[in-house]
Design a protein around this motif. Structure first.
Motif, PDB file in Angstrom:
ATOM      1  N   GLN A 175       8.359  -7.281  32.454  1.00  0.00           N
ATOM      2  CA  GLN A 175       8.961  -7.868  31.196  1.00  0.00           C
ATOM      3  C   GLN A 175       7.730  -8.284  30.174  1.00  0.00           C
ATOM      4  O   GLN A 175       6.652  -8.730  30.580  1.00  0.00           O
ATOM      5  N   ILE A 176       8.144  -8.104  28.881  1.00  0.00           N
ATOM      6  CA  ILE A 176       7.068  -8.340  27.833  1.00  0.00           C
ATOM      7  C   ILE A 176       7.554  -9.678  27.130  1.00  0.00           C
ATOM      8  O   ILE A 176       8.741  -9.642  26.999  1.00  0.00           O
ATOM      9  N   PHE A 177       6.721 -10.436  26.745  1.00  0.00           N
ATOM     10  CA  PHE A 177       6.811 -11.687  26.306  1.00  0.00           C
ATOM     11  C   PHE A 177       6.157 -11.728  25.038  1.00  0.00           C
ATOM     12  O   PHE A 177       4.850 -11.216  24.947  1.00  0.00           O
ATOM     13  N   VAL A 178       6.463 -12.315  23.900  1.00  0.00           N
ATOM     14  CA  VAL A 178       5.861 -12.218  22.704  1.00  0.00           C
ATOM     15  C   VAL A 178       5.879 -13.806  22.270  1.00  0.00           C
ATOM     16  O   VAL A 178       6.676 -14.407  22.310  1.00  0.00           O
ATOM     17  N   PHE A 179       4.265 -14.428  22.374  1.00  0.00           N
ATOM     18  CA  PHE A 179       4.054 -15.470  21.729  1.00  0.00           C
ATOM     19  C   PHE A 179       3.309 -15.572  20.484  1.00  0.00           C
ATOM     20  O   PHE A 179       2.555 -14.579  20.189  1.00  0.00           O
ATOM     21  N   ASP A 180       3.676 -16.602  19.536  1.00  0.00           N
ATOM     22  CA  ASP A 180       2.836 -16.663  18.425  1.00  0.00           C
ATOM     23  C   ASP A 180       2.800 -18.153  17.855  1.00  0.00           C
ATOM     24  O   ASP A 180       3.792 -18.776  18.184  1.00  0.00           O
ATOM     25  N   GLY A 181       1.722 -18.615  17.707  1.00  0.00           N
ATOM     26  CA  GLY A 181       1.326 -20.156  17.006  1.00  0.00           C
ATOM     27  C   GLY A 181       1.805 -20.856  18.405  1.00  0.00           C
ATOM     28  O   GLY A 181       2.340 -22.115  18.200  1.00  0.00           O
ATOM     29  N   GLY A 182       1.649 -20.521  19.611  1.00  0.00           N
ATOM     30  CA  GLY A 182       1.752 -21.532  20.622  1.00  0.00           C
ATOM     31  C   GLY A 182       3.047 -21.518  21.329  1.00  0.00           C
ATOM     32  O   GLY A 182       3.415 -22.188  21.919  1.00  0.00           O
TER      33      GLY A 182
END
Ligand code: ZN
Ligand code: ZN
Length: 205
Positions: A175-182
């Protein structure tokens, strides 16, 4: 978008990590600090560019300030000049641009390496018993090399990170998770080919 730069200050004078780069023109071996390998490092013997692609790669880096969250543009040649955030004037964590990746994430490092990353993060959740995960690994590794300095690519073994697996309700791998800016922005269950990853990540660049 803020374009924040200040000359005259070098924050990261001590940089123990370096690599040996052979000059393609004269064959001389040069020791180059890791933070300069994407830049215009020159051969000490003949003066040729050690990384010929560096001359063309003038695209600025987009770094999020880890203090206030503002996104700052840092020109490729200025990453070692101690740039500060245009909004809050705190130093930008430019050393994170050149961190080797994929980054292996643990429960202890998740806060710093994922939530605290100045770059958008693609987190690959996997498990050693998952055949699809292992098949898919070279795609992640290839993408990690390609986007170094633009996207942080991280891997998380869910068997070793049970609390995080529970926090993010990871019921299946890969599974791919995308985080940005916490913050968690998106997640995609299942495997993806590299062009699909590139397409999905383009909105964060
Ligand atoms: Zn040379
Ligand atoms: Zn700031």
């Amino acid at each position: 978008m803020n374009n924040a730069l200040s000359g005259g200050r070098t924050l990261y004078m001590e940089q123990p990590n370096s690599e040996i780069v052979q000059c393609s023109q004269c064959g001389a071996k040069n020791r180059v600090p890791l933070y300069r390998t994407n830049e215009k490092a020159k051969c000490g013997k003949c003066g040729s560019l050690l990384n010929p692609a560096a001359g063309e790669d003038e695209k600025p880096y987009l770094l999020r300030c880890t203090e206030c969250g503002a996104r700052n543009k840092v020109p490729a040649g200025k990453t070692d000049k101690g740039p500060v955030c245009g909004v809050c004037k705190k130093p930008l964590r430019t050393e994170e641009i050149f961190k080797p990746q994929p980054v292996m994430v643990t429960e202890a490092s998740f806060q710093k390496d994922v939530l605290g990353s100045p770059l958008p993060v693609l987190l690959f959740a996997w498990a050693p018993w998952c055949t699809t995960c292992r098949t898919f690994m070279p795609v992640i590794d290839g993408y990690a090399r390609e986007v170094r300095g633009r996207v942080r690519v991280a891997k998380m073994n869910v068997d070793q990170t049970p609390n995080l697996a529970s926090t993010y309700a990871i019921m299946s791998v890969p599974q791919i998770f995308v985080f940005d800016g916490g913050k968690l922005r998106e997640n995609f269950p299942g495997a993806m080919q590299k062009n699909e990853i590139e397409m999905r990540m383009s909105r964060y660049l």
